[in-house]
Write a protein that holds these residues in place. Structure first.
Motif, PDB file in Angstrom:
ATOM      1  N   ARG A 169       3.274  -5.247   6.673  1.00 53.50           N
ATOM      2  CA  ARG A 169       3.001  -4.118   6.201  1.00 53.50           C
ATOM      3  C   ARG A 169       3.738  -3.438   5.039  1.00 53.50           C
ATOM      4  O   ARG A 169       4.688  -3.960   4.638  1.00 53.50           O
ATOM      5  N   ASP A 170       3.228  -2.188   4.543  1.00 56.48           N
ATOM      6  CA  ASP A 170       3.667  -1.430   3.678  1.00 56.48           C
ATOM      7  C   ASP A 170       4.996  -0.938   4.009  1.00 56.48           C
ATOM      8  O   ASP A 170       5.190  -0.505   4.976  1.00 56.48           O
ATOM      9  N   ASN A 171       6.114  -0.869   3.292  1.00 57.98           N
ATOM     10  CA  ASN A 171       7.329  -0.543   3.601  1.00 57.98           C
ATOM     11  C   ASN A 171       7.473   0.736   3.922  1.00 57.98           C
ATOM     12  O   ASN A 171       8.185   1.540   4.765  1.00 57.98           O
ATOM     13  N   SER A 172       6.621   1.549   3.227  1.00 60.40           N
ATOM     14  CA  SER A 172       6.814   3.245   3.190  1.00 60.40           C
ATOM     15  C   SER A 172       5.830   3.831   4.441  1.00 60.40           C
ATOM     16  O   SER A 172       5.955   4.356   5.506  1.00 60.40           O
ATOM     17  N   ALA A 199       7.103  -8.163   8.437  1.00 61.12           N
ATOM     18  CA  ALA A 199       7.787  -8.362   7.281  1.00 61.12           C
ATOM     19  C   ALA A 199       7.210  -7.177   6.224  1.00 61.12           C
ATOM     20  O   ALA A 199       6.064  -7.048   6.101  1.00 61.12           O
ATOM     21  N   ASN A 200       8.132  -6.199   5.829  1.00 58.81           N
ATOM     22  CA  ASN A 200       7.700  -5.143   4.974  1.00 58.81           C
ATOM     23  C   ASN A 200       7.841  -5.375   3.420  1.00 58.81           C
ATOM     24  O   ASN A 200       8.555  -5.990   3.214  1.00 58.81           O
ATOM     25  N   ASN A 201       6.843  -5.091   2.686  1.00 60.71           N
ATOM     26  CA  ASN A 201       6.748  -5.416   1.240  1.00 60.71           C
ATOM     27  C   ASN A 201       6.882  -3.934   0.433  1.00 60.71           C
ATOM     28  O   ASN A 201       6.259  -2.845   1.030  1.00 60.71           O
ATOM     29  N   ASP A 232      16.057  -6.453  -1.110  1.00 60.54           N
ATOM     30  CA  ASP A 232      15.073  -5.517  -1.522  1.00 60.54           C
ATOM     31  C   ASP A 232      14.511  -4.624  -0.785  1.00 60.54           C
ATOM     32  O   ASP A 232      13.954  -3.677  -0.827  1.00 60.54           O
ATOM     33  N   VAL A 233      14.422  -4.838   0.395  1.00 57.29           N
ATOM     34  CA  VAL A 233      13.989  -4.268   1.508  1.00 57.29           C
ATOM     35  C   VAL A 233      14.509  -4.464   2.968  1.00 57.29           C
ATOM     36  O   VAL A 233      15.186  -5.601   3.066  1.00 57.29           O
ATOM     37  N   ASN A 234      14.694  -3.448   3.775  1.00 57.84           N
ATOM     38  CA  ASN A 234      15.315  -3.663   4.924  1.00 57.84           C
ATOM     39  C   ASN A 234      14.345  -4.386   6.024  1.00 57.84           C
ATOM     40  O   ASN A 234      13.465  -3.542   6.505  1.00 57.84           O
ATOM     41  N   THR A 236       9.247 -18.154   5.042  1.00 57.55           N
ATOM     42  CA  THR A 236       9.128 -17.874   3.672  1.00 57.55           C
ATOM     43  C   THR A 236       8.077 -17.067   2.971  1.00 57.55           C
ATOM     44  O   THR A 236       6.851 -17.836   3.334  1.00 57.55           O
ATOM     45  N   GLU A 237       7.956 -16.208   2.254  1.00 63.33           N
ATOM     46  CA  GLU A 237       6.748 -15.619   1.816  1.00 63.33           C
ATOM     47  C   GLU A 237       6.525 -16.277   0.315  1.00 63.33           C
ATOM     48  O   GLU A 237       7.469 -16.018  -0.474  1.00 63.33           O
TER      49      GLU A 237
END
Length: 514
Positions: free
Chosen positions: A354-357, A464-466, A439-441, A405-406
């Motif tokens: 998903r998009d983190n925001s 996993a958010n990006n 980098d991201v929570n 792992t991405e």
């Protein structure tokens, strides 16, 4: 003694010879006992007419008075017997007594009342007498044997065919029991009546008992010793003998656990016995205990038919219940340490991208799953998220430690800096979950979903958010780039003005200065 009387009467009719000082010997037979006194009478046969004169009567003749009798228990002897004929009338004697068969001979057969009976004259001539026989029929009755099985209607098919042996002896004695008759009982026979058995032996009642016999002994294997009620009986007091066989049972308990020893509820086991159609279904309780009760003698198979939720690997083992004689039943099991272990099902891993925001699903992200084992990591599987932002790894993950792992980020998004690491335990838990990037929570507490028998894998989901990539940066104010744009703009504007002025002059017919 009518037969002896007839014999004497015939003697008087067929002989006219005198007997002088003869001796009559009349011994008792082995089968009889004299039970009365001996009486004598004088006989006179005249012209076919027989006259009987009892002893001690007024006209008792002298020849009879002169006889010298001796009476013992086993023999009668008459001495000084003188018989002849006077005035055409023949003389004779009659002795009368009663005998009874001894008890051992009261079986319906004929037995002689006397041994050889003879009359000896002085001239050593012997006159032998016919020997009568007697018999006695005992009173007869019936005895019923009732068979009772206490084994839940032979639910486990444990009965055997048996033989009931009827025995008797004289009541009140310690005589050896004698077999009278026997009858085979099938596993379904309930009773049998022995008919026309002797009630008595002479004057003594006969007592009866029944003994159960089976191949190899007097007890059906797996059953308690038979009980007899009553133990003995006489016909007329109780004519039914009840024989009861009670089945013996054993119990068995074992524990259902995971590979790590966690007690597991919800398992179900089916218990079947060889040569029987009956079966049992028993569950494991909250503490993992499985208790099988009321197992009779036999060979059993215990098979797991339902595993606990989230677990796999059905257990199967054998139980043997044998007859240990006086010690009851002996149970042995092939299940080691009475522990039934189940491994955890493999886990199906799902990644949600998903998009983190905005939490919008992201496709095109590539991931790899690695098994972490010591110093060497082993690649298990890889895949790409679909248009719904979802990736399901087809390869099931057994209990162990793993790394996600991405390897390629979705278009327009930054590649994750860190890896996801976690451990799936034998108890169906996810432990030590961690995202190593900053980098991201992506911190979360994923839970392993344990599935039932309708699914082959347990389920684990990781989100996993990006972050999106940043847009290109604009040039700074006052820089060279702005000046170039301004100059180009002015040149373009000047050219346009020159073209417009030339066009106006043409419309006026030329250059006014010309």
């Amino acid at each position: 003694m009518t037969e002896l009387q007839s014999a004497l009467d015939k003697i008087l009719q067929i002989t006219s010879s005198k007997i002088i000082d003869g001796i009559l010997t009349d011994p008792m037979g082995d089968a009889v006992t004299r039970i009365s006194d001996v009486t004598m009478a004088a006989l006179t046969l005249n012209n076919g007419t027989l006259t009987v004169t009892e002893a001690n009567s007024e006209n008792y003749p002298e020849y009879a008075e002169n006889v010298q009798p001796t009476f013992t228990e086993d023999k009668i002897v008459l001495e000084k017997v003188t018989l002849g004929a006077e005035n055409g009338a023949q003389e004779g004697l009659r002795i009368t007594y009663l005998v009874a068969l001894k008890d051992d001979y009261r079986n319906g057969n004929f037995y002689p009342t006397n041994k050889k009976t003879e009359l000896a004259n002085l001239n050593n001539k012997y006159l032998h007498f016919a020997i009568p026989s007697i018999r006695d029929f005992p009173k007869l009755g019936d005895i019923t044997v009732k068979k009772v099985w206490q084994d839940a209607d032979n639910a486990w098919s444990t009965r055997q065919a048996i033989t009931m042996v009827l025995q008797n002896r004289k009541k009140g004695t310690n005589d050896v029991w004698t077999n009278v008759a026997e009858q085979n009982f099938s596993t379904n026979d309930a009773s049998y009546t022995f008919k026309d058995v002797p009630i008595n032996h002479g004057s003594i009642l006969m007592e009866y008992r029944v003994v159960e016999e089976v191949a190899g002994g007097q007890r059906v294997p797996g059953y308690e010793n038979p009980t007899y009620a009553p133990a003995t009986t006489t016909i007329g007091t109780n004519t039914t003998l009840t024989v009861t066989n009670k089945l013996k049972y054993a119990n068995y308990e074992f524990t259902k656990v995971s590979l790590s020893g966690k007690e597991l509820a919800g398992a179900k086991f089916e218990v079947t016995r060889a040569n029987s159609t009956k079966s049992l279904t028993v569950p494991s309780d909250a503490s993992g205990k499985v208790t099988i009760t009321n197992l009779p003698i036999g060979e059993y198979t215990v098979e797991e038919i339902d595993t606990p939720t989230g677990y796999d690997g059905k257990v199967k083992f054998n139980i043997s219940v044998t007859d240990d004689g006086a010690n009851g039943l002996k149970l042995t099991s092939t299940l080691k340490n009475n522990i039934a272990e189940n491994p955890l099902k493999d886990t199906s891993l799902t990644v949600i991208k998903r998009d983190n925001s905005t939490q919008a699903p992201l496709s095109g992200a590539q991931f790899e799953v690695w098994e972490v084992s010591g110093d060497t990591d082993v690649l298990i599987s890889s895949g790409v998220t679909n248009t719904a932002g979802k990736l399901v790894f087809e390869e099931g993950l057994p209990a162990g430690s793993y790394k996600l792992t991405e390897t390629e980020a979705p278009a327009g998004y930054m590649l994750l800096e860190g890896d996801f690491t976690f451990t799936i335990t034998d108890d169906g838990e996810v432990k030590d979950f961690k995202y190593s990037g900053k980098d991201v929570n992506n911190d979360q507490k994923p839970t392993l979903t344990l599935t039932g028998s309708d699914k082959t894998h347990n389920e684990l989901q990781i989100t996993a958010n990006n972050l999106p990539k940043a847009p290109p940066a604009l040039p700074r104010t006052g820089g060279m780039g702005t000046q170039i744009i301004l100059i180009v703009g002015l040149l373009a504007l000047g050219a346009a003005g020159f073209w417009k002025l030339t066009d106006w002059r043409k419309n006026r017919g030329g250059d006014e200065d010309a």
